[in-house]
Design a protein around this motif. Sequence first.
Motif, short mmCIF file in Angstrom:
data_model
loop_
_atom_site.label_atom_id
_atom_site.label_comp_id
_atom_site.label_asym_id
_atom_site.label_seq_id
_atom_site.Cartn_x
_atom_site.Cartn_y
_atom_site.Cartn_z
N ALA A 4 -96.15 -55.38 53.69
CA ALA A 4 -95.61 -54.81 52.44
C ALA A 4 -96.29 -55.44 51.23
O ALA A 4 -96.62 -54.74 50.25
CB ALA A 4 -94.10 -55.04 52.38
N ALA A 5 -96.53 -56.74 51.27
CA ALA A 5 -97.21 -57.42 50.16
C ALA A 5 -98.65 -56.93 50.03
O ALA A 5 -99.17 -56.81 48.91
CB ALA A 5 -97.18 -58.93 50.36
N TRP A 49 -99.80 -53.87 50.75
CA TRP A 49 -99.80 -52.55 50.11
C TRP A 49 -99.44 -52.64 48.63
O TRP A 49 -100.02 -51.94 47.80
CB TRP A 49 -98.84 -51.60 50.84
N LEU A 50 -98.50 -53.51 48.30
CA LEU A 50 -98.15 -53.71 46.90
C LEU A 50 -99.34 -54.29 46.12
O LEU A 50 -99.64 -53.86 45.00
CB LEU A 50 -96.94 -54.63 46.78
N VAL A 92 -101.94 -51.57 45.50
CA VAL A 92 -101.54 -50.70 44.39
C VAL A 92 -101.84 -51.40 43.06
O VAL A 92 -102.36 -50.78 42.12
CB VAL A 92 -100.04 -50.31 44.51
N CYS A 93 -101.55 -52.68 42.97
CA CYS A 93 -101.82 -53.44 41.74
C CYS A 93 -103.32 -53.51 41.45
O CYS A 93 -103.74 -53.39 40.29
CB CYS A 93 -101.25 -54.85 41.85
#
Length: 126
Positions: free
Chosen positions: A31-32, A34-35, A38-39
């Motif tokens: 999850a980190a 993918w986040l 995105v950033c």
Amino acid sequence: MLEKVEGFVNEPLPRKFLFFDEMITPSLVQAAYWLGLVCVIWIGLEKLFHGGFFGIFEAVIFVLFSSIALRVIAEMVMLFFKMNATMEVVAKNTTPAPVSAAPTPKPVRKTRKKVSKKVTKKTGGE
């Protein structure tokens, strides 16, 4: 009251979470990742539109290198968890060696220096 707590603990999900039967960090790492991706894309778009002429090159290089670095870091963290899982399997399949009495070391014999039986004579000062 105690029965409710025991019932809650014996359920699969709380037991896995509270007693560390299963690792949740690998899911959090994904999850980190993918986040973070995105950033990186968001910052790349910002550099693209607000960086002028060189912003195009800067955005492409930033997105390319940052996404690769982010992936490598995420894979390294995941690798540690896979190594842990593999070591658990190895530990379950390995039988411990039987414990035997340690051999007693032989006593060390102290040897004395051999002294020569010859007596040396001192010569008087001439």
